[in-house]
Design a protein around this motif. Structure first.
Motif, PDB file in Angstrom:
ATOM      1  N   ALA A   1       0.862  -1.185   0.000  1.00 56.06           N
ATOM      2  CA  ALA A   1       0.000   0.000   0.000  1.00 56.06           C
ATOM      3  C   ALA A   1       0.890   1.223   0.000  1.00 56.06           C
ATOM      4  O   ALA A   1       1.962   1.233   0.627  1.00 56.06           O
ATOM      5  CB  ALA A   1      -0.923   0.011   1.213  1.00 56.06           C
ATOM      6  N   ASP A   2       0.471   2.255  -0.690  1.00 59.76           N
ATOM      7  CA  ASP A   2       1.254   3.477  -0.734  1.00 59.76           C
ATOM      8  C   ASP A   2       1.156   4.228   0.591  1.00 59.76           C
ATOM      9  O   ASP A   2       0.084   4.287   1.210  1.00 59.76           O
ATOM     10  CB  ASP A   2       0.749   4.376  -1.870  1.00 59.76           C
ATOM     11  CG  ASP A   2       1.536   5.668  -1.965  1.00 59.76           C
ATOM     12  OD1 ASP A   2       2.771   5.609  -1.903  1.00 59.76           O
ATOM     13  OD2 ASP A   2       0.906   6.734  -2.083  1.00 59.76           O
ATOM     14  N   ASP A   3       2.267   4.784   1.014  1.00 59.61           N
ATOM     15  CA  ASP A   3       2.310   5.651   2.186  1.00 59.61           C
ATOM     16  C   ASP A   3       2.322   7.091   1.677  1.00 59.61           C
ATOM     17  O   ASP A   3       3.344   7.549   1.128  1.00 59.61           O
ATOM     18  CB  ASP A   3       3.558   5.366   3.015  1.00 59.61           C
ATOM     19  CG  ASP A   3       3.663   6.249   4.257  1.00 59.61           C
ATOM     20  OD1 ASP A   3       2.849   7.181   4.401  1.00 59.61           O
ATOM     21  OD2 ASP A   3       4.571   5.990   5.081  1.00 59.61           O
ATOM     22  N   PRO A   4       1.224   7.833   1.810  1.00 58.96           N
ATOM     23  CA  PRO A   4       1.154   9.186   1.237  1.00 58.96           C
ATOM     24  C   PRO A   4       2.130  10.171   1.870  1.00 58.96           C
ATOM     25  O   PRO A   4       2.358  11.251   1.318  1.00 58.96           O
ATOM     26  CB  PRO A   4      -0.297   9.604   1.495  1.00 58.96           C
ATOM     27  CG  PRO A   4      -0.759   8.738   2.611  1.00 58.96           C
ATOM     28  CD  PRO A   4      -0.028   7.443   2.458  1.00 58.96           C
ATOM     29  N   SER A   5       2.732   9.796   3.001  1.00 55.95           N
ATOM     30  CA  SER A   5       3.663  10.711   3.657  1.00 55.95           C
ATOM     31  C   SER A   5       5.078  10.624   3.082  1.00 55.95           C
ATOM     32  O   SER A   5       5.956  11.395   3.476  1.00 55.95           O
ATOM     33  CB  SER A   5       3.709  10.425   5.164  1.00 55.95           C
ATOM     34  OG  SER A   5       4.323   9.174   5.428  1.00 55.95           O
ATOM     35  N   THR A   6       5.314   9.695   2.156  1.00 55.46           N
ATOM     36  CA  THR A   6       6.637   9.545   1.559  1.00 55.46           C
ATOM     37  C   THR A   6       6.618  10.026   0.110  1.00 55.46           C
ATOM     38  O   THR A   6       5.566  10.027  -0.540  1.00 55.46           O
ATOM     39  CB  THR A   6       7.096   8.079   1.589  1.00 55.46           C
ATOM     40  OG1 THR A   6       6.231   7.304   0.735  1.00 55.46           O
ATOM     41  CG2 THR A   6       7.059   7.534   3.008  1.00 55.46           C
ATOM     42  N   PRO A   7       7.774  10.416  -0.436  1.00 49.06           N
ATOM     43  CA  PRO A   7       7.811  10.905  -1.820  1.00 49.06           C
ATOM     44  C   PRO A   7       7.711   9.802  -2.863  1.00 49.06           C
ATOM     45  O   PRO A   7       7.406  10.071  -4.023  1.00 49.06           O
ATOM     46  CB  PRO A   7       9.168  11.617  -1.901  1.00 49.06           C
ATOM     47  CG  PRO A   7      10.015  10.932  -0.875  1.00 49.06           C
ATOM     48  CD  PRO A   7       9.075  10.580   0.248  1.00 49.06           C
ATOM     49  N   VAL A   8       7.971   8.544  -2.471  1.00 53.11           N
ATOM     50  CA  VAL A   8       7.887   7.439  -3.423  1.00 53.11           C
ATOM     51  C   VAL A   8       6.524   6.769  -3.318  1.00 53.11           C
ATOM     52  O   VAL A   8       5.785   6.975  -2.353  1.00 53.11           O
ATOM     53  CB  VAL A   8       8.997   6.398  -3.180  1.00 53.11           C
ATOM     54  CG1 VAL A   8      10.364   7.019  -3.384  1.00 53.11           C
ATOM     55  CG2 VAL A   8       8.875   5.785  -1.785  1.00 53.11           C
ATOM     56  N   ASP A   9       6.200   5.981  -4.321  1.00 50.29           N
ATOM     57  CA  ASP A   9       4.943   5.239  -4.331  1.00 50.29           C
ATOM     58  C   ASP A   9       5.251   3.772  -4.044  1.00 50.29           C
ATOM     59  O   ASP A   9       5.658   3.027  -4.932  1.00 50.29           O
ATOM     60  CB  ASP A   9       4.247   5.394  -5.683  1.00 50.29           C
ATOM     61  CG  ASP A   9       2.876   4.731  -5.733  1.00 50.29           C
ATOM     62  OD1 ASP A   9       2.546   3.981  -4.797  1.00 50.29           O
ATOM     63  OD2 ASP A   9       2.152   4.950  -6.714  1.00 50.29           O
ATOM     64  N   GLU A  10       5.061   3.363  -2.793  1.00 47.99           N
ATOM     65  CA  GLU A  10       5.401   1.986  -2.394  1.00 47.99           C
ATOM     66  C   GLU A  10       4.519   0.940  -3.067  1.00 47.99           C
ATOM     67  O   GLU A  10       4.872  -0.240  -3.086  1.00 47.99           O
ATOM     68  CB  GLU A  10       5.292   1.846  -0.870  1.00 47.99           C
ATOM     69  CG  GLU A  10       6.331   2.622  -0.090  1.00 47.99           C
ATOM     70  CD  GLU A  10       5.939   4.059   0.211  1.00 47.99           C
ATOM     71  OE1 GLU A  10       6.686   4.729   0.953  1.00 47.99           O
ATOM     72  OE2 GLU A  10       4.891   4.513  -0.296  1.00 47.99           O
ATOM     73  N   ALA A  11       3.389   1.345  -3.607  1.00 45.34           N
ATOM     74  CA  ALA A  11       2.481   0.399  -4.266  1.00 45.34           C
ATOM     75  C   ALA A  11       2.516   0.542  -5.784  1.00 45.34           C
ATOM     76  O   ALA A  11       1.651   0.019  -6.472  1.00 45.34           O
ATOM     77  CB  ALA A  11       1.055   0.599  -3.764  1.00 45.34           C
TER      78      ALA A  11
END
Length: 202
Positions: A151-161
């Motif tokens: 799942a993407d973490d919106p607090s980071t600059p990358v898209d984990e998902a």
């Protein structure tokens, strides 16, 4: 995110008993998957069977992981097996719950220096909301190996998902040995160095 959506919118020993093999050790079922998917070594066969390429080559670094973990490669998806419901411009989502590795929803290729693609892994991916609705939050598994949750973490600059809605996925590196393990997400022996420059995000 938008580019992916557009591309897809147009996936111990007890007593004298012998020790069980480690979960990363291939067995007959994994060998069978290798045989059943060998035809996809020709990417034209994948295209003829309705697999659609994602627009870039994926690495651990582009998803906020240690670059030493390596790469995944270029993913080819079967929209029908993923049950895609998203529209272009949206995070990729769907309702599919397909987990049969004899006909994987995703094929993974490594770009080669001559411009060709080499099949390195197969993958199944199911979207969390659809799977949980049917299975009560119990993640899918294969030979006792639990799928990864992404799942993407919106607090980071990358898209984990990598442009997808929350989902569960599992790779099996049946066509390229992986020092990280048979079911690892990334392979240090896979590179995106030969991906077209506009598509290589690493």
């Amino acid at each position: 995110m938008t580019m992916i959506a557009m591309a897809l919118g147009t996936a111990g020993m007890i007593g004298a008993a012998p020790a069980q093999p480690p979960r990363t050790q291939p067995d007959a079922s994994v060998h069978q998957i290798r045989l059943q998917t060998a035809r996809f070594q020709d990417v034209e066969v994948a295209l003829a069977e309705n697999y659609i390429p994602a627009p870039f080559c994926e690495t651990a670094e582009m998803m906020g992981r240690d670059p030493a973990e390596g790469g995944m490669g270029v993913h080819y998806f079967r929209p029908d097996l993923l049950g895609l419901t998203s529209q272009p411009g949206e995070r990729v989502d769907g309702v599919g719950t397909h987990t049969d590795f004899s006909q994987p929803a995703v094929l993974v290729y490594e770009p080669q220096a001559d411009g060709s693609l080499e099949l390195v892994a197969v993958e199944n991916l199911v979207f969390k909301s659809a799977w949980d609705a049917q299975h009560g939050g119990r993640r899918p598994s294969f030979r006792g190996r639990i799928y990864n949750e992404m799942a993407d973490d919106p607090s980071t600059p990358v898209d984990e998902a990598h442009g997808f809605a929350p989902h569960y996925d599992l790779h099996i590196w049946v066509h390229r040995a992986n020092p990280n393990g048979l079911y690892a997400q990334f392979n240090p022996d896979v590179t995106c160095d030969h991906a077209p420059s506009m598509d290589a995000h690493h």
